[in-house]
Write a protein that holds these residues in place. Structure first.
Motif: not given
Length: 327
Positions: A126-129, A203-215, A251-254, A295-297
Motif C-alpha cells: 500500500a501507499t499512503i500520502p 509547533v506550527n506545522m507537521m507532515m503526517d500520514v493522512v490516516m492519523t491527521s484526518y479526524p 512527491e513524498a509518500i509512505v 491505496e493498494v499498489s
C-alpha cells in the motif's frame, strides 16, 4: 558394460534425484510450519495494522498459519536486519517500508543490512500520502500563503516530526528544500505526541500520514494545506497536492512492502507475490486501506526492486542537502 558409462548414468540419476527433491520441496511449500510476518515497528502503528490485516488474508490464500511478530528498534532496522539473516525458505517475511528500505540506508552510517542486496522484494502492499497540516491559528489558508509566511519570518515557525531521520522528517526537509524556506525542526517520539503539540500550538506545522491527521482535519482542529502524493487523496478530495500548489513533481509518500530474505526460490517468491496481490484485491484489505486514506499498489518483484533503488537515491539526496545526521 564399461565403468565410465555406469558412472555417467549414476551421475545423471543423482542429478535427477536432486532436481526432483528440490522441486518436491518447492511444491510442498507451505507446510504446516508457521509463516512469520515480521513487523520491525511496535504494535499498534500504521505498519503493524496493515500487516495484521494482510496476515489474515494470506492465511486464507496460502492455507497456512501466518502470524505477525513485532521486532521494533532503531527506526525499524533491528527487525529488518533480523529477517535478512533468516533462511530463504518462505517462512520468514518482512513488512518493510519507506523507512527501512528508503531512508535508513541514508541516515544510518553503520546499517547492518543492505536494502538492495539482502532481500527478495515481493510486492508493495500500500501507499499512503502525507498531508501538510498546520495549527488552526497559523494565518495561512493554503500552501502558497504559508510559504510566504516562512519567507517573511524564517526564524518564527517550527515543524514537528515523529523523530530524527523518520520518513516525515525527511519529507519535511524535502519540502523546505523545494520551497526554499527554513523552519526549526522539533522531533518527537512518535506521531501521537507530535500531533498533540500541533493541536496545542506548541509547533506550527507537521507532515503526517493522512490516516492519523484526518479526524482532526475533519473536526477543524488543524488545517490541511496540501497532500504529498501525485494525485489528491480520496479522503481529502478538496485538498490540492503540493505539485498543484506550485511545486511540480513533488512527491513524498509512505509505502509498505513485503520482502523476504535474499535468494528466495523463484517458485516461492511467485506464490507469495500472487497471494499478496490476491489479498490486496480481495473484499477485506482494499476497503480497509481506502478507509485509512491508503491505496493498494500493483508494483511487485523486479519492479519493486527498482523502486527501492529509486527511493534510496531520492532520500539520500535529501539527507545530504539537509545535512541530516544521526549519531
Amino acid at each position: 558394460m564399461n565403468a565410465g558409462f555406469i558412472r555417467r548414468c549414476g551421475a545423471v540419476a543423482v542429478g535427477a534425484a536432486l532436481v526432483l527433491s528440490a522441486t518436491s520441496a518447492l511444491a510442498a511449500w507451505p507446510t504446516d510450519k508457521v509463516i512469520r510476518l515480521v513487523v520491525p515497528f511496535a504494535a499498534g502503528g500504521s505498519t503493524d495494522l496493515v500487516a495484521r490485516k494482510l496476515a489474515e488474508g494470506l492465511s486464507k490464500q496460502l492455507s497456512a498459519n501466518v502470524i505477525v511478530e513485532n521486532r521494533p528498534g532503531a527506526g525499524g532496522t533491528v527487525g529488518t536486519d533480523y529477517v535478512a539473516r533468516q533462511p530463504a525458505d518462505g517462512y520468514t517475511i518482512l513488512m518493510g517500508s519507506v523507512s527501512t528500505h528508503g531512508s535508513a540506508p541514508c541516515i544510518y552510517p553503520k546499517l547492518p543490512y543492505n536494502a538492495g542486496k539482502d532481500f527478495t522484494p515481493l510486492a508493495v502492499v500500500a501507499t499512503i500520502p502525507n498531508v501538510i497540516v498546520i495549527n488552526k491559528d497559523v494565518p495561512a489558508q493554503n500552501l502558497g500563503e504559508f510559504v510566504q509566511l516562512l519567507k517573511k519570518d524564517p526564524e518564527k515557525y517550527t515543524y514537528a516530526s515523529n523523530g530524527p531521520g523518520t520518513s516525515n522528517h525527511l519529507a519535511s526537509a524535502l519540502f523546505t528544500n523545494t520551497a526554499g524556506v527554513k523552519m526549526t525542526h522539533v522531533p518527537y517520539r512518535g506521531s501521537g505526541p507530535a500531533l498533540i503539540d500541533l493541536l496545542g500550538g506548541q509547533v506550527n506545522m507537521m507532515m503526517d500520514v493522512v490516516m492519523t491527521s484526518y479526524p482532526y482535519i475533519k473536526e477543524g482542529k488543524i488545517r490541511a494545506l496540501a497532500v504529498t502524493s501525485s494525485q489528491r487523496s480520496k479522503l481529502l478530495p478538496n485538498v490540492p497536492t503540493v505539485a498543484e500548489s506550485g511545486y511540480p513533481g513533488f512527491e513524498a509518500i509512505v509505502w509498505f512492502g513485503m520482502l523476504a530474505p535474499a535468494h528466495l526460490p523463484t517458485d516461492i517468491r511467485d506464490r507469495l507475490s500472487k497471494a499478496i496481490v490476491d489479498v490486496q484485491n480481495g473484499p477485506s484489505l482494499k476497503p480497509y486501506l481506502e478507509e485509512q486514506g491508503a491505496e493498494v499498489s500493483s508494483i511487485a518483484n523486479d519492479a519493486f526492486a527498482t523502486m527501492i533503488k529509486s527511493e534510496t537515491d531520492k532520500w539520500c539526496k535529501v539527507v545530504k542537502q539537509a545535512d541530516i545526521r544521526l549519531d
